[in-house]
Design an enzyme around this catalytic site. Structure first.
Site, PDB file in Angstrom:
ATOM      1  N   ASN A 129      -0.986 -32.663  11.472  1.00 63.43           N
ATOM      2  CA  ASN A 129      -0.179 -31.468  11.733  1.00 63.43           C
ATOM      3  C   ASN A 129       0.875 -31.423  10.630  1.00 63.43           C
ATOM      4  O   ASN A 129       1.843 -32.184  10.648  1.00 63.43           O
ATOM      5  CB  ASN A 129       0.465 -31.587  13.117  1.00 63.43           C
ATOM      6  CG  ASN A 129       1.304 -30.371  13.459  1.00 63.43           C
ATOM      7  OD1 ASN A 129       1.531 -29.490  12.620  1.00 63.43           O
ATOM      8  ND2 ASN A 129       1.782 -30.317  14.693  1.00 63.43           N
ATOM      9  N   ARG A 135      -4.269 -29.175  12.471  1.00 65.28           N
ATOM     10  CA  ARG A 135      -3.652 -28.157  13.310  1.00 65.28           C
ATOM     11  C   ARG A 135      -3.194 -27.028  12.385  1.00 65.28           C
ATOM     12  O   ARG A 135      -2.384 -27.231  11.487  1.00 65.28           O
ATOM     13  CB  ARG A 135      -2.446 -28.722  14.040  1.00 65.28           C
ATOM     14  CG  ARG A 135      -1.869 -27.655  14.931  1.00 65.28           C
ATOM     15  CD  ARG A 135      -0.554 -27.985  15.542  1.00 65.28           C
ATOM     16  NE  ARG A 135      -0.161 -26.849  16.366  1.00 65.28           N
ATOM     17  CZ  ARG A 135       0.810 -26.884  17.243  1.00 65.28           C
ATOM     18  NH1 ARG A 135       1.478 -27.983  17.420  1.00 65.28           N
ATOM     19  NH2 ARG A 135       1.100 -25.806  17.927  1.00 65.28           N
ATOM     20  N   HIS A 195       0.225 -21.374  20.599  1.00 67.36           N
ATOM     21  CA  HIS A 195       0.054 -22.509  21.533  1.00 67.36           C
ATOM     22  C   HIS A 195      -1.339 -22.506  22.170  1.00 67.36           C
ATOM     23  O   HIS A 195      -1.525 -23.016  23.281  1.00 67.36           O
ATOM     24  CB  HIS A 195       1.078 -22.450  22.703  1.00 67.36           C
ATOM     25  CG  HIS A 195       2.502 -22.674  22.304  1.00 67.36           C
ATOM     26  ND1 HIS A 195       3.530 -21.947  22.859  1.00 67.36           N
ATOM     27  CD2 HIS A 195       3.072 -23.521  21.434  1.00 67.36           C
ATOM     28  CE1 HIS A 195       4.686 -22.352  22.339  1.00 67.36           C
ATOM     29  NE2 HIS A 195       4.425 -23.306  21.460  1.00 67.36           N
TER      30      HIS A 195
END
Ligand code: ADP
Length: 401
Positions: free
Chosen positions: A7, A90, A179
């Site tokens: 990430n 991500r 999200h």
């Protein structure tokens, strides 16, 4: 099979190494202050609970990742990097291109670049992370999991803004939602815990972290979510306002000598819990202040709960009912009061929580409704990294088995 999840932010890289045979985290850590003379990298190894921390200048992301690999090798986490069979990234914004995770190709990178103006703070560092890994791991399988992808199932009447349609056609201005990995993870887990096929469920997922969003998941598909074109829309957050009258922007810019940047910063960085309480963006601090009698801290918490409740009500209406409501994220998993207050008064739609039990739940999976409650209420710790690792493995297997 070992899968590395990355990430990548502008000055940090969070990473987790998974053993996908049992989905356990082998090691994880954070490289931070990249670009500064005193950067820091840490590594936590699950098996022996060993923690390693080094402070060093980290001029760029490549140096950071190289050092992470060195730490993992030196500490016996991997023999060498060839043991890592897949890397899952991500990624934030895929526009309308992808409704699921994808194998990283030149095309994917091009589209990420194309979507950078929709997520200027997130997509450029995400792309940098991908390019750095391509250099450090030539030939290794890589996939990307997007925050926006899960919400691509929203119907047009949920994602089109009621403004001139030209802006959608010309600039792809619409609601996207974020999200996604978290909402899909907790919805899937709820269906599992209910013992039902997700196709037969109506679930409201509340992701309450620093950023907060809520989603209506009908039959396993997101049919609405509170964040929009950007993560500013929706419920109140740590530093972001959530929904406001858009005219407020012009009113304030006028008062601030036409400075739209100042208004933008105010809405994103100095609003929400922080802006109203004047104390902090962190719910724990705001709660302590409230307990010490600071009225604006109490007001901030009241607004937070009230706005969340309104969205829950809206999503019950949007889906024509609800089987389960689930709380996740730092606040959702740990803050019993938010869970109780945001559901207070919803008994008329069949939501009734066990207040005493709710008070005992911190960061663990739990069912917190009463026995007679028609709607089930869950607390489920989210695990976005696991979603990314699972998708990386699934895509890898598709190509390699
Ligand atoms: P991020 O969105 O950065 O991943 P988190 O999911 O960790 O953030 O959530 C951060 C929020 O969770 C903060 O507002 C923090 O105060 C809140 N939080 C964490 N632990 C608790 C707790 N025990 N009680 C209340 N709030 C908590």
């Amino acid at each position: 099979m070992k899968v590395l999840v990355i990430n990548c932010g502008s000055s940090s890289i969070k990473y987790q190494l998974f053993n996908m045979e049992n989905e356990n985290v082998i090691a994880k850590g954070l490289a931070e202050k990249i670009g500064l003379p005193e950067g820091k990298i840490d590594l936590k190894i699950t098996e022996n609970e060993k923690k390693v921390e080094v402070v060093l200048p980290i001029p760029n992301h490549a140096v950071a990742l190289d050092k992470v690999l060195e730490l993992m090798t030196e500490n016996g986490v991997i023999r060498d990097k060839s043991e890592i069979k897949a890397i899952g990234h991500r990624l934030v914004h895929a526009g309308e291109y992808y409704n699921g995770s994808v194998r990283i190709t030149d095309d994917v990178i091009m589209r990420l670049e194309e979507c950078s103006d929709l997520a200027p703070l997130h997509n450029p560092p995400n792309i940098l992370g991908v390019k750095t890994c391509l250099e450090l791991f030539p030939g290794t399988f890589m996939s990307g999991t997007f925050d926006t992808a899960f919400h691509q199932t929203m119907p047009d009447y949920a994602y089109i803004y009621p403004i001139s349609y030209d802006y959608y056609e010309n600039y792809k201005v619409r609601r996207y939602g974020f999200h996604g990995s978290s909402h899909s993870f907790v919805a899937a887990r709820v269906a599992e815990m209910l013992g039902k096929n997700i196709e037969d469920t109506k679930i409201i997922t509340c992701h309450l972290g620093n950023g907060c969003s809520i989603a209506a998941v009908d039959g396993g598909e997101s049919v609405d979510t509170s964040m929009g074109l950007t993560p500013l829309e929706g419920i109140m957050m740590g530093t972001r306002s959530g929904d406001i009258d858009p005219a407020l922007i012009f009113f304030l810019a006028d008062k601030e000598n036409g400075d739209f940047n100042a208004v933008n910063t105010m809405l994103n960085k100095n609003s929400g819990l922080k802006g109203v309480s004047g104390i902090s963006n962190d719910m724990r601090d705001v709660r302590v202040a409230r307990d010490n009698g600071i009225e604006r801290a109490e007001l901030a918490i009241n607004i937070f709960n009230y706005r969340l409740k309104k969205y829950i009500g809206a999503y019950v209406a949007a889906m024509g009912g609800v089987d389960a409501i689930v709380f996740t994220g730092g606040i959702g998993e740990n803050d019993w009061e938010v869970r109780q207050k945001s559901l207070d008064g919803l008994e008329f739609i069949g939501v009734e929580i066990d207040k005493e039990l709710n008070k005992t739940i911190f960061g663990t999976e739990a069912v917190i409704n009463t026995r007679l409650s028609k709607v089930k209420v869950f607390v489920i710790p989210t695990n976005e990294e696991l979603v990314i690792a699972r998708d990386a493995k699934k895509l890898y297997d598709l190509e390699n088995l």
